[in-house]
Design an enzyme around this catalytic site. Structure first.
Site, short mmCIF file in Angstrom:
data_model
loop_
_atom_site.label_atom_id
_atom_site.label_comp_id
_atom_site.label_asym_id
_atom_site.label_seq_id
_atom_site.Cartn_x
_atom_site.Cartn_y
_atom_site.Cartn_z
N ASP A 91 1.54 -7.59 12.79
CA ASP A 91 1.75 -7.83 11.37
C ASP A 91 3.11 -7.26 10.93
OD1 ASP A 91 1.33 -8.38 8.69
OD2 ASP A 91 -0.07 -6.74 8.36
N GLU A 122 6.31 -7.02 1.39
CA GLU A 122 4.99 -7.64 1.30
C GLU A 122 3.87 -6.62 1.40
OE1 GLU A 122 1.23 -9.47 2.65
OE2 GLU A 122 2.49 -8.02 3.72
N GLU A 123 4.07 -5.57 2.18
CA GLU A 123 3.01 -4.60 2.41
C GLU A 123 2.74 -3.72 1.19
OE1 GLU A 123 1.08 -4.69 4.73
OE2 GLU A 123 2.02 -5.45 6.56
#
Length: 342
Positions: A91, A122-123
């Site tokens: 990921d 995004e995280e």
């Protein structure tokens, strides 16, 4: 596919924990430019560029998209006969590598009208995706309308996602009155007040979808009090809802409940709607319970969601992705580009 595995290891060995994405973006930008892409590094925040690469002239009708950042802590790559390990291997550097290799092959085959988009943040807060939406796809030569597509890579085990859940994140604080625990009648425990509220919220039905299943609530952080024999003067918790519909109705419902108690304060952290994704014949399909950048890039095309690796391996101390999944991903990203571009 030895080159693919080597490439993924090289990307994993470039630290890119959220906030430190530049080195990875610059490396991939050089690789795509050498492959014939027109590449732009576009800062979403100082020193933190998104990467947008286009194959062929505008308009671009299909974007392969994933993210540059990883969760902490960084740890370097490793390899066995069957897997590539290291932070981000699953990921999302696995799908990033597969998209780069698929893109290279498509360019060699003369396919154009597609691009690769890599986002920051995004995280944490999808800052990169929000910035790209403010820019709009036309800024980068992208098309609008039903004939444009956003193929997002996240760990789906090769399933094409029928959709994914939305989120609602809030910090709630309870105010109380300190008192000796032997005389609770003269005080007011903020912890008791907070726990009662959480129990009420957990007992409520927050929605169900035929596609996405049940909405869920997690209390991920909780703190408060000063000592075991003192009624707590304050307490707080962070609540994380996984929604199966739009965020606004859930937010309004929660807001009304919290307004009933003048001793409760709230701080909205963020949220986004659930997403229903496009699926294609010939692919296995399944819903995903996590969220992605998709809700923050609505103008970039009809969303599809698919990628190598399992979400259960992401963010773990043993993060890894199967080599066979990587090879398969290169194949289906090429297939999707060809099919969706017609």
């Amino acid at each position: 596919m030895t080159d693919l595995f080597r490439y993924l290891r090289e990307l994993v060995d470039i630290p890119s924990v959220t906030g430190d994405e530049r080195a990875l973006a610059e490396r991939v930008a050089r690789d795509l430019a050498e492959a014939g892409f027109e590449v732009q590094l576009d800062e979403a925040a100082p020193g933190r560029p998104n990467l947008v690469a286009r194959a062929g002239p505008a308009p671009v009708r299909l974007w392969l998209c994933t993210h540059l950042d990883t969760v902490p802590p960084f740890f370097p790559s490793s390899e066995t006969a069957s897997h590539i390990g290291g932070r981000g291997s699953c990921d999302a550097k696995g799908m990033l590598s597969a998209m780069v290799f698929a893109g290279r092959q498509l360019v060699k085959e003369g396919v154009s009208g597609f691009g690769i988009v890599l986002t920051i943040g995004e995280e944490v807060d999808s800052l990169g995706a929000k910035h790209l939406e403010e820019r709009g796809p036309a800024f980068f030569g992208g098309a609008f309308g039903e004939d444009s597509f956003l193929v997002v890579g996240e760990p789906t085990e090769g399933f094409m996602a029928s959709g994914h859940k939305g989120t609602l994140r809030i910090r709630i604080r309870a105010r109380g009155k300190a008192a000796h625990s032997a005389y609770p009648e003269i005080g007011d425990s903020a912890i008791h007040r907070l726990l009662a509220l959480i129990a009420r919220l957990q007992a409520m039905d927050w929605g169900r979808s035929d596609v996405l299943g049940n909405a869920t609530l997690n209390v991920g952080l909780i703190s408060g009090g000063v000592a075991g024999n003192v009624l707590a003067p304050s307490a707080e918790a962070v609540l994380y809802f996984r929604l199966v519909g739009n965020a606004a109705p859930a937010e309004a419902r929660l807001d009304a409940i919290l307004a009933e108690d003048e001793h409760i304060e709230k701080e909205w952290i963020g949220g986004n709607d659930a997403v229903i994704c496009r699926t294609l014949p010939g692919f296995r399909t399944a819903p995903m319970a996590y969220s992605t950048d998709i809700p923050f890039m609505p103008s970039w095309g009809t969303p599809l969601l698919i990628g190598p690796g399992s979400i259960h391996d992401a963010h773990t101390a043993d993060e890894s992705v199967a080599k066979s999944d990587l090879v398969e991903a290169v194949g289906y990203y090429r297939t999707l580009a060809r099919e969706l571009l017609g």
